[in-house]
Design a protein around this motif. Structure first.
Motif, short mmCIF file in Angstrom:
data_model
loop_
_atom_site.label_atom_id
_atom_site.label_comp_id
_atom_site.label_asym_id
_atom_site.label_seq_id
_atom_site.Cartn_x
_atom_site.Cartn_y
_atom_site.Cartn_z
N ALA A 43 0.84 -1.21 0.00
CA ALA A 43 0.00 0.00 0.00
C ALA A 43 0.87 1.25 0.00
O ALA A 43 0.63 2.19 -0.78
CB ALA A 43 -0.93 -0.01 1.21
N GLY A 92 0.86 1.47 -3.82
CA GLY A 92 -0.45 2.11 -3.91
C GLY A 92 -0.40 3.61 -3.70
O GLY A 92 -1.14 4.36 -4.33
N LEU A 93 0.46 4.06 -2.79
CA LEU A 93 0.55 5.50 -2.50
C LEU A 93 1.80 6.14 -3.11
O LEU A 93 2.22 7.23 -2.70
CB LEU A 93 0.53 5.73 -0.98
N ASN A 119 2.13 9.85 -3.85
CA ASN A 119 1.86 10.82 -2.77
C ASN A 119 3.11 11.14 -1.95
O ASN A 119 4.00 10.31 -1.79
CB ASN A 119 0.85 10.23 -1.78
N VAL A 174 -2.64 3.71 10.10
CA VAL A 174 -3.25 4.89 9.49
C VAL A 174 -2.14 5.65 8.77
O VAL A 174 -1.11 5.97 9.38
CB VAL A 174 -3.89 5.82 10.54
N GLU A 230 -1.33 9.07 6.38
CA GLU A 230 -1.84 10.35 5.86
C GLU A 230 -1.00 10.71 4.64
O GLU A 230 0.23 10.85 4.75
CB GLU A 230 -1.70 11.48 6.91
N CYS A 265 -3.98 11.59 -1.47
CA CYS A 265 -4.98 10.54 -1.21
C CYS A 265 -5.77 10.81 0.07
O CYS A 265 -6.91 10.39 0.21
CB CYS A 265 -4.26 9.20 -1.12
N SER A 301 -6.46 10.29 4.12
CA SER A 301 -6.20 9.32 5.19
C SER A 301 -6.60 7.92 4.75
O SER A 301 -7.63 7.72 4.12
CB SER A 301 -7.03 9.75 6.40
N LEU A 302 -5.76 6.97 5.12
CA LEU A 302 -6.00 5.57 4.77
C LEU A 302 -5.93 4.76 6.05
O LEU A 302 -4.99 4.95 6.85
CB LEU A 302 -4.88 5.14 3.83
N PHE A 303 -6.87 3.86 6.28
CA PHE A 303 -6.87 3.05 7.50
C PHE A 303 -6.92 1.57 7.11
O PHE A 303 -7.83 1.15 6.39
CB PHE A 303 -8.10 3.41 8.35
N LEU A 304 -5.92 0.82 7.56
CA LEU A 304 -5.87 -0.61 7.26
C LEU A 304 -5.86 -1.38 8.57
O LEU A 304 -5.11 -1.03 9.48
CB LEU A 304 -4.58 -0.95 6.49
#
Ligand code: HSE
Length: 430
Positions: free
Chosen positions: A143, A147-148, A151, A287, A289, A293, A295-298
């Motif tokens: 991720a 994925g990021l 960013n 989490v 930031e 994108c 905030s992302l929480f996995l």
């Protein structure tokens, strides 16, 4: 049939046996997704006779894991031995020397020798993958790294150790003290007989160092991680956290500051509005930031046979498809090597618990020390009243610098009315 990807697997503990099982259980769908079959051809472990609930018939047994690196029948080495040095490191280096891709779950090895191993992998044009090293079944490496990739990462914060989260969750829900939950967890196999790697925060620090390297494009710097564990967390603090609207969690936090990347693992007061406050038991969560994108929480299982094997096999599928990425997301020469920010410059708010004798003037003395160090208070809580015993006083500060807080703590501990070393817990996100 397309060429089989042949695996040499070192380490047949819980995770190793899980990898064998997963590759067999889901062989068809893995073949479809990898574009070719993935099969284990050789294994190595300390004890050949141990019952593992899996058949090893038809697999070559290597008493020395280094044989896997040298074996021409092995295309990829999977290292599940563990440990930052010794046979695990020797095997990974030998496999890379031989130009073979390596998949590992070894956070200690990567955290302590990641820069050298990434260089080695690059020189040898061999893939080195470690999704299983951080947060088990949560695909957090992929991720962040892929994925990021577009960013700028602002911060990464996570519950990275299931053992600590299990202990703190039970302390919270069952009002038990640290020692009794730890003993119970050990008796039920949820904590190691030597639990120090987990409860002293070192395991989480290994994982955080890897996340920080990827998130901020830096050479991995385990030595720069500030580490505190959970041994000193008391039922008293768990109760006050509840009263103030927090949960105490062991967090790993990496964030960019003006003076460098701050990387720290410590117990934190997490507000109930944060998703991390509600991650309980053995679960892990992260989490991130990111500038575009958001905030992302996995959340998911951070350990255990199935989740960790899931991450190992995902890496093997990438190898089978020839999908390669630099170990830490960018070529080693383009990674930064800024020194990590030191904790004395950290800014944030703090929970401070003092055990004081209940007499007139005590709060005035405490307030004077805080005033002298330019520390401003947000709230104060005192519970109980006893002329003969110490009572807890809890103070919550506004944002301040850690160096000021440390200096104040030294003076507070010297007050006649303060009868125990003060307890300080950072409030996050700060
Ligand atoms: N011992 C770790 C934990 C799992 O409790 O989360 C492996 O890193």
């Amino acid at each position: 049939m397309t060429k089989i990807l042949k695996i040499g697997l070192a380490g047949l503990g819980t995770v190793g046996a899980g990898v064998v099982r997963l590759l067999r259980d889901n062989a068809e769908l893995i073949r479809a997704r990898a574009g070719r079959p993935i099969e284990i051809v050789a294994v190595s472990a300390r004890d050949r006779s141990r019952a593992r609930g899996i058949s090893l018939s038809g697999l070559k047994w290597c008493s020395d894991p280094l044989e896997l690196a040298a074996d021409p029948a092995v295309d990829v080495v999977v290292e599940l031995i563990g440990g930052a040095n010794g046979p695990a490191r020797a095997l990974v280096e030998a496999a890379l020397d031989a130009g073979k891709p390596v998949v590992t779950a070894n956070k200690a090895l990567l955290a302590e020798h990641g820069a050298a191993l990434a260089s080695h992998a690059e020189v040898q044009h061999a893939s080195l993958r470690f999704e299983a090293a951080v947060a088990g079944g949560i695909p957090v490496i992929k991720a962040l790294r892929e994925g990021l990739a577009a960013n700028r990462i602002i911060s990464v914060a996570g519950i990275l150790n299931g053992t600590c989260n299990y202990i703190l969750s039970r302390m919270q829900s069952e009002k038990l003290d640290f020692a009794s939950v730890l003993t119970d967890a050990q008796q039920h196999g949820y904590a190691e007989s030597d639990p120090s790697l987990d409860i002293d925060g070192i395991d989480a620090a290994h994982k955080l160092a890897l996340l920080a390297a990827i998130a901020f494009g830096q050479v991995v710097d385990f030595a720069g991680v500030h580490v505190e564990g959970i041994r000193r967390i008391s039922q008293l603090d768990i109760g006050f956290a509840d009263a103030l609207g927090y949960r105490i969690k062991l967090l790993g936090i990496a964030r960019e500051t003006k003076i460098g990347i701050e990387t720290r693992v410590h117990p934190a007061m997490v507000p109930l509005k944060s998703p991390l406050a509600h991650v309980n038991g053995v679960f892990n969560a992260v989490v991130a930031e990111a500038d575009h994108c958001g905030s992302l929480f996995l959340q998911g299982r951070g350990a255990g046979a199935g989740p960790t094997a899931s991450a190992v096999v995902a890496d093997l599928i990438d190898v089978a498809q020839g999908r390669d990425v630099p170990v830490f997301g960018a070529p080693i020469a383009s990674l930064g090597a800024r020194p990590s920010a030191t904790m004395d410059k950290h800014r944030g708010s703090y929970y401070l618990r003092l055990m004081v004798v209940d007499q007139p003037g005590v709060i005035a003395d405490v307030a004077a020390v805080l005033r002298d160090h330019d520390i401003s208070l947000e709230s104060m809580l005192q519970q109980g009243r006893s002329p003969s015993e110490a009572v807890p006083v809890v103070l919550v500060t506004h944002d301040t610098q850690e160096a000021f807080m440390r200096a104040a703590l030294v003076e507070l501990a010297m007050l006649d009315s303060v009868v125990e070393p003060p307890t300080l817990i950072r409030i996050e996100p700060s």
